[in-house]
Write an enzyme that holds these catalytic residues in place. Structure first.
Site, PDB file in Angstrom:
ATOM      1  N   LYS A  13      -4.622 -10.131   0.169  1.00  0.00           N
ATOM      2  CA  LYS A  13      -5.362 -10.545  -1.033  1.00  0.00           C
ATOM      3  C   LYS A  13      -4.409 -11.079  -2.108  1.00  0.00           C
ATOM      4  CE  LYS A  13      -7.242  -6.484  -1.887  1.00  0.00           C
ATOM      5  NZ  LYS A  13      -6.559  -5.633  -0.891  1.00  0.00           N
ATOM      6  N   ARG A  88     -13.232  -1.489  -6.704  1.00  0.00           N
ATOM      7  CA  ARG A  88     -12.879  -0.699  -5.528  1.00  0.00           C
ATOM      8  C   ARG A  88     -13.886   0.405  -5.283  1.00  0.00           C
ATOM      9  NH1 ARG A  88      -7.006  -1.982  -5.690  1.00  0.00           N
ATOM     10  NH2 ARG A  88      -5.921  -1.012  -3.954  1.00  0.00           N
ATOM     11  N   ARG A 123       6.080  -4.980   3.710  1.00  0.00           N
ATOM     12  CA  ARG A 123       5.868  -5.692   2.430  1.00  0.00           C
ATOM     13  C   ARG A 123       6.983  -5.378   1.432  1.00  0.00           C
ATOM     14  NH1 ARG A 123       0.187  -5.485  -0.586  1.00  0.00           N
ATOM     15  NH2 ARG A 123       0.573  -3.268  -0.884  1.00  0.00           N
ATOM     16  N   ARG A 155       7.286  -0.912  -2.563  1.00  0.00           N
ATOM     17  CA  ARG A 155       6.442  -0.038  -3.387  1.00  0.00           C
ATOM     18  C   ARG A 155       6.418   1.362  -2.798  1.00  0.00           C
ATOM     19  NH1 ARG A 155       0.849  -3.280  -4.115  1.00  0.00           N
ATOM     20  NH2 ARG A 155       0.112  -1.137  -3.971  1.00  0.00           N
ATOM     21  N   ARG A 166      -4.230   5.778   1.755  1.00  0.00           N
ATOM     22  CA  ARG A 166      -4.861   4.599   1.156  1.00  0.00           C
ATOM     23  C   ARG A 166      -5.915   4.011   2.093  1.00  0.00           C
ATOM     24  NH1 ARG A 166      -0.061   0.943  -0.030  1.00  0.00           N
ATOM     25  NH2 ARG A 166      -1.453  -0.414  -1.185  1.00  0.00           N
TER      26      ARG A 166
HETATM   27  P1  AMP Z   1      -2.981  -2.325  -5.288  1.00  0.00           P
HETATM   28  O1  AMP Z   1      -1.757  -2.961  -5.838  1.00  0.00           O
HETATM   29  O2  AMP Z   1      -4.229  -3.128  -5.503  1.00  0.00           O
HETATM   30  O3  AMP Z   1      -2.816  -1.877  -3.859  1.00  0.00           O
HETATM   31  O4  AMP Z   1      -3.192  -0.994  -6.159  1.00  0.00           O
HETATM   32  C1  AMP Z   1      -2.227   0.035  -6.186  1.00  0.00           C
HETATM   33  C2  AMP Z   1      -2.856   1.334  -6.665  1.00  0.00           C
HETATM   34  O5  AMP Z   1      -3.366   1.177  -7.990  1.00  0.00           O
HETATM   35  C3  AMP Z   1      -4.041   1.823  -5.851  1.00  0.00           C
HETATM   36  O6  AMP Z   1      -3.653   2.552  -4.694  1.00  0.00           O
HETATM   37  C4  AMP Z   1      -4.758   2.694  -6.879  1.00  0.00           C
HETATM   38  O7  AMP Z   1      -4.093   3.930  -7.067  1.00  0.00           O
HETATM   39  C5  AMP Z   1      -4.582   1.893  -8.150  1.00  0.00           C
HETATM   40  N1  AMP Z   1      -5.678   0.903  -8.335  1.00  0.00           N
HETATM   41  C6  AMP Z   1      -5.577  -0.455  -8.333  1.00  0.00           C
HETATM   42  N2  AMP Z   1      -6.768  -1.025  -8.539  1.00  0.00           N
HETATM   43  C7  AMP Z   1      -7.652  -0.007  -8.673  1.00  0.00           C
HETATM   44  C8  AMP Z   1      -9.057   0.060  -8.896  1.00  0.00           C
HETATM   45  N3  AMP Z   1      -9.809  -1.049  -9.003  1.00  0.00           N
HETATM   46  N4  AMP Z   1      -9.637   1.295  -8.979  1.00  0.00           N
HETATM   47  C9  AMP Z   1      -8.898   2.414  -8.885  1.00  0.00           C
HETATM   48  N5  AMP Z   1      -7.575   2.432  -8.649  1.00  0.00           N
HETATM   49  C10 AMP Z   1      -6.959   1.231  -8.560  1.00  0.00           C
END
Ligand code: AMP
Length: 209
Positions: A13, A88, A123, A155, A166
Site C-alpha cells: 500500500k 482499520r 522491508r 521498523r 499484526r
Molecule cells: P502501518 O505503518 O500502517 O503498518 O502502521 C503501523 C502501526 O501504527 C500499526 O501496527 C498500528 O499500531 C498503528 N496504526 C496505524 N494506522 C492505524 C489505524 N488506522 N488504526 C489504529 N492503529 C493504527
C-alpha cells in the site's frame, strides 16, 4: 479524488502510494507514518500510541480518528488523498462517513500470509527520504546500488515477534472492512502477489474504472 488503500501490512500500500500520488495529483496520508512521527517527537499522542505500535496492536480508534481528521483538514488535501492504513476498523470507517468524507474508490490489496511475512521481513525504510525498499533477493524496489546498510532502517514492528500479531489483528479487526465497502459498491480487489509494475498497473486501472 478520495481513495482508500486497504489490505494487510506488507501488501504494498505504501510503496504503490509513493509511486502514484504525483500522477494523480493527490497526497498520501499514512496514519502509521503520522503516528511514528508523533512517537519520535515525544508528543502526548506519541506516548499513548507507542506501546500499541510496538506490540503490533491497533492504536485506540479515537486517537487515530482525531489525528486523521486534523490531517485531512489541511490545504494540501483539497485535491484529494490516498488513505494508506486508515480506516482499520469499522468504527474508523463510520467516523469517516460521519465526517462527510465521500470515498470514490477502495483498492483492496489481496496477499496470502506467507508472502506478507516474507515481504515484511525484507522491508527497509531510507532514514532520510522515508522511501520504502525491500532487501530480499526477489524484493522490490531494491535500494539503490551502493546504499550502506546503516542508511536503511528496519521498523521494530517488522521483526518476527510483532509480524505474527499484526496479521491476527488485520484478519480480526480490519478484514471486516472488505464487506463494509463491498456493500457500498466501491471496492476493487487487486492481486498484490505479483511484481511491482503489475501491482501499479492494476491499482491504476482499479482507480480509473
Ligand atoms: P502501518 O505503518 O500502517 O503498518 O502502521 C503501523 C502501526 O501504527 C500499526 O501496527 C498500528 O499500531 C498503528 N496504526 C496505524 N494506522 C492505524 C489505524 N488506522 N488504526 C489504529 N492503529 C493504527
Amino acid at each position: 479524488m478520495k481513495l482508500i488503500f486497504l489490505g494487510p501490512p506488507g501488501a504494498g500500500k505504501g510503496t504503490i502510494s509513493q509511486r502514484i500520488t504525483e500522477d494523480l495529483g493527490v497526497v498520501q496520508i499514512s496514519t502509521g507514518d503520522l503516528l511514528r512521527e508523533a512517537v519520535k517527537a515525544g508528543s502526548e499522542l506519541g506516548k499513548q500510541a507507542k506501546g500499541y505500535m510496538d506490540a503490533g496492536e491497533l492504536v485506540p480508534d479515537q486517537l487515530v480518528i482525531d489525528l486523521l481528521k486534523e490531517r485531512i483538514a489541511k490545504p494540501d488535501c483539497e485535491e484529494g488523498f490516498i488513505l494508506d492504513g486508515f480506516p482499520r476498523t469499522i468504527p474508523q470507517a463510520e467516523a469517516l462517513d460521519q465526517a462527510g468524507v465521500k470515498v470514490d474508490r477502495v483498492v483492496n490489496f489481496v496477499l496470502e500470509d506467507q508472502l506478507i511475512i516474507r515481504r515484511l521481513s525484507g522491508r527497509r525504510i531510507d532514514k532520510v527520504t522515508g522511501k520504502i525498499y525491500n532487501v530480499n533477493p526477489e524484493g522490490e524496489p531494491q535500494p539503490p546500488a551502493g546504499t550502506p546498510a546503516e542508511a536503511l532502517l528496519q521498523r521494530d514492528d517488522d521483526k518476527p515477534e510483532a509480524i505474527a500479531n499484526r496479521l491476527v489483528v488485520y484478519r480480526q479487526q480490519t478484514e471486516p472492512l472488505i464487506a463494509f465497502y463491498k456493500g457500498k459498491g466501491i471496492l476493487a480487489d487487486i492481486n498484490a502477489g505479483q511484481d511491482l509494475e503489475g501491482i501499479v498497473r492494476d491499482a491504476e486501472n482499479a482507480i480509473r474504472s
